[in-house]
Write a protein that holds these residues in place. Structure first.
Motif, mmCIF file in Angstrom:
data_model
loop_
_atom_site.group_PDB
_atom_site.id
_atom_site.type_symbol
_atom_site.label_atom_id
_atom_site.label_comp_id
_atom_site.label_asym_id
_atom_site.label_seq_id
_atom_site.Cartn_x
_atom_site.Cartn_y
_atom_site.Cartn_z
ATOM 1 N N PHE A 181 0.829 -1.205 0.000
ATOM 2 C CA PHE A 181 0.000 0.000 0.000
ATOM 3 C C PHE A 181 0.867 1.260 0.000
ATOM 4 N N LYS A 182 1.922 1.273 0.840
ATOM 5 C CA LYS A 182 2.791 2.438 0.895
ATOM 6 C C LYS A 182 3.534 2.643 -0.415
ATOM 7 N N ALA A 183 3.891 1.551 -1.080
ATOM 8 C CA ALA A 183 4.577 1.671 -2.367
ATOM 9 C C ALA A 183 3.667 2.316 -3.409
ATOM 10 N N LEU A 184 2.432 1.844 -3.491
ATOM 11 C CA LEU A 184 1.495 2.424 -4.455
ATOM 12 C C LEU A 184 1.153 3.859 -4.088
ATOM 13 N N GLN A 185 1.043 4.136 -2.806
ATOM 14 C CA GLN A 185 0.754 5.501 -2.355
ATOM 15 C C GLN A 185 1.903 6.446 -2.708
ATOM 16 N N ALA A 186 3.133 5.990 -2.533
ATOM 17 C CA ALA A 186 4.293 6.822 -2.865
ATOM 18 C C ALA A 186 4.343 7.132 -4.357
ATOM 19 N N LEU A 187 4.035 6.143 -5.193
ATOM 20 C CA LEU A 187 4.035 6.375 -6.639
ATOM 21 C C LEU A 187 2.927 7.335 -7.044
ATOM 22 N N ASN A 188 1.766 7.221 -6.421
ATOM 23 C CA ASN A 188 0.658 8.121 -6.752
ATOM 24 C C ASN A 188 0.953 9.550 -6.336
ATOM 25 N N GLU A 189 1.591 9.743 -5.180
ATOM 26 C CA GLU A 189 1.921 11.084 -4.730
ATOM 27 C C GLU A 189 3.021 11.710 -5.580
ATOM 28 N N LYS A 190 3.930 10.888 -6.063
ATOM 29 C CA LYS A 190 5.036 11.410 -6.864
ATOM 30 C C LYS A 190 4.592 11.728 -8.285
ATOM 31 N N PHE A 191 3.811 10.842 -8.873
ATOM 32 C CA PHE A 191 3.423 10.996 -10.269
ATOM 33 C C PHE A 191 1.904 11.167 -10.364
ATOM 34 N N ASN A 192 1.427 12.348 -10.010
ATOM 35 C CA ASN A 192 -0.003 12.629 -10.072
ATOM 36 C C ASN A 192 -0.311 13.880 -10.881
ATOM 37 N N HIS A 193 0.683 14.366 -11.655
ATOM 38 C CA HIS A 193 0.468 15.586 -12.422
ATOM 39 C C HIS A 193 -0.443 15.306 -13.611
ATOM 40 N N ALA A 194 -1.053 16.365 -14.097
ATOM 41 C CA ALA A 194 -1.979 16.240 -15.226
ATOM 42 C C ALA A 194 -1.218 15.915 -16.503
#
Length: 573
Positions: A181-194
């Protein structure tokens, strides 16, 4: 598009199921980016296809996932593994790829005796022929099934392959659900730009890199998405184009370049070791100077009577990228003109105190009778701000008491004054005038000519009225206000303001862009929240957010100067 998850208790495995590339989405690029994130946090990736022959799109997509893992996801996953105290070498973190190929009429890949290549070797050969990378996968497996005559799919072989892969702990040790969960959360927070929907989906790098483009040449930043949150500036290795309007050229010391350093230099009037007067005299005699922090003075425009070198002989010109919201002129600037203006202002402050006393005395002589004399008041009647050479006194046209500029920003028509023009009033009188409850509070103002008025601002209320009188502001006072409001404004806007702007160091934020304090976000005014500039970062700050003074040699401020709290904290660290 959705992602479904289920927990297989028999194998103690979390299963993530996606719609793959067939899922409907308004932006296919966002869908593909999400798929790549799921693939890169998985231990086993199963790519199922029912095509008669393995399509090129499959190899391209799997190669994109491999590249994304190496270039963008690996660092984030390493940080997550360290924070979760997960042991094991990071080189084994790549997932196992299983290609599940189901056909009806064509044969699946099999190991042929003639070519002596297994199905997996044929897959790798296909990757290599298309010049695609698959290095991120720890291993590749192929499961081919031919369902003839409309028979149901036989999943026994794929189940056996998955089970054997799960039991092989040499590839990757089991992880907790919280780690996934933390791995997926970290990727989403890092790469969430439009991502623009019109961007070609064949460029996966655009899914994870910064979308900001250089204003001068239009080339994109090469850094990862959201890198500015980590205080990493925009970067691009490609050469920029010169733009005359942006003037995106900088000078760098040629000798430092030969020694393997990049030192930005610029022309200025005085050297770092010269005081202001000495530097100005040298400038008049020898011209401007270019100084390097490592090699000292490297150029003087009139060092000799003849035969002087050109700046290009000791410097190298470099065209830099200009990113939106950034001012490349802030890299370096001569602060000598600003030092001259501040020296003049400092000298003028010593003379202004006596001049101010004379001005207030003259103003008292021509003031209306109900105004409190300037000599009797030393602080604002509302906020208690102490008046001095830095803060001016202002009379409320309604009650006659003295306030600072901040407490008399409102303008209103005073009924008992012989004018229909909106006049300066204090906050209290303004609210009473707005509520139309001020019909008699000025009735006893005519008594001020016979007795000294009270300085207590709180005593000025509606209970002190005796008789209504219309007060006439003397013509001399009207003339003084007309001169200050019109002639003074013209002189400031057309003479003082251009001088201030021309002497502003390039790295300072423009006054017109400074609406509120950079730190506390309080709007600037003319009293307690005046606009000041931090000598280090150049941002506009108020007095309360810049209480300290320090020398800043890298900006040529060799004596203690104003510095904001943020820069002061950074320098202490």
């Amino acid at each position: 598009m959705g992602v479904w998850s289920a927990l297989d208790e028999n194998h103690r495995t979390l299963v993530l199921d996606t719609e793959g590339r067939l899922g409907l989405s308004q932006n296919d690029n966002i869908r593909n980016r999400l798929l790549l994130k799921i693939l890169c946090i998985s231990d086993i990736v199963i790519f199922r296809t029912r095509a008669a022959k393995l399509p090129n799109d499959m190899f391209q997509f799997l190669s994109d996932a491999s590249n994304a893992f190496h270039k963008y996801f690996r660092k984030e996953l390493e940080n997550v593994m360290k924070s979760c105290n997960v042991d094991g070498p990071m080189s084994t973190m790549g997932p196992t790829l299983i290609v599940f190929h189901e056909t009806n009429h064509t044969e699946v890949l099999r190991g042929h005796f003639q070519c002596q290549k297994t199905a997996v070797e044929q897959l790798k050969e296909r990757f290599e022929k298309m010049k695609l990378s698959y290095d991120a996968y720890s291993s590749i497996e192929y499961v081919g099934i031919q369902s003839v005559g409309g028979k149901q799919t036989d999943f026994s072989e794929i189940k056996a392959t998955i089970t054997s892969t799960l039991e092989n702990n040499k590839i990757r040790s089991p992880r907790r659900l919280s780690t996934i969960f933390k791995a997926l959360q970290a990727l989403n927070e890092k790469f969430n730009h439009a991502i623009p929907p019109e961007m070609p989906s064949t460029l996966p790098d655009d899914f994870f890199t910064c979308c900001v483009k250089c204003v001068s040449c239009g080339i994109k930043c090469s850094m990862a998405a959201n890198h500015q949150k980590e205080n990493i500036p925009h970067q691009c290795e490609e050469q920029c184009l010169y733009n005359r309007g942006l003037d995106n050229e900088i000078l760098k010391c040629l000798q430092c370049h030969r020694e393997g350093r990049d030192t930005i230099v610029y022309a200025k009037l005085t050297a770092a070791n010269d005081n202001l007067v000495q530097g100005i005299v040298k400038t008049v005699w020898s011209g401007f100077i270019i100084e390097c922090s490592h090699h000292g003075e490297i150029y003087r425009s009139r060092k000799y009577w003849y035969g002087n070198n050109e700046p290009k002989d000791v410097t190298r010109v470099e065209v830099i990228h200009v990113w939106p919201g950034e001012d490349h002129n802030r890299l370096g600037s001569d602060v000598t003109p600003r030092k001259i203006i501040e020296a003049i202002s400092s000298a003028g402050s010593y003379l202004s105190s006596s001049t101010k006393v004379i001005t207030e005395t003259v103003a008292d002589q021509i003031a209306p009778s109900y105004w409190i004399p300037n000599k009797d008041v030393q602080e604002c009647s509302s906020c208690k701000l102490q008046f001095g050479s830095n803060y001016s006194k202002h009379h409320c046209r309604a009650c006659g008491h003295i306030f600072c500029d901040t407490c008399t920003k409102n303008r209103a028509i005073v009924p008992l004054l012989d004018t229909k023009k909106a006049e300066r009033v204090c906050d209290n009188c303004y609210h009473e005038l707005q509520s139309q409850t001020l019909s008699s509070i000025f009735q006893n103002n005519h008594l001020n000519t016979q007795q000294t008025p009270s300085i207590d601002y709180g005593a000025s209320n509606t209970s002190d009225v005796t008789s209504p009188n219309v007060h006439n502001i003397p013509m001399s006072r009207r003339f003084l206000e007309l001169f200050k409001d019109n002639v003074g404004t013209v002189i400031y806007n057309y003479l003082v303001e251009p001088i201030k702007e021309s002497t502003r160091p390039n790295y300072w934020r423009r006054d017109s862009e400074c609406r509120a304090c950079f730190i506390c976000q309080h709007e600037f005014d003319n009293t307690t929240y005046r606009l000041h500039h931090c000598r280090k970062c150049g941002e506009g700050v108020c007095d309360m957010c810049s209480p300290n003074k320090r020398a800043i040699p890298e900006r040529d401020w060799l004596t203690p100067e104003r510095i904001c709290k943020s820069c002061d904290k950074t320098m202490n660290e």
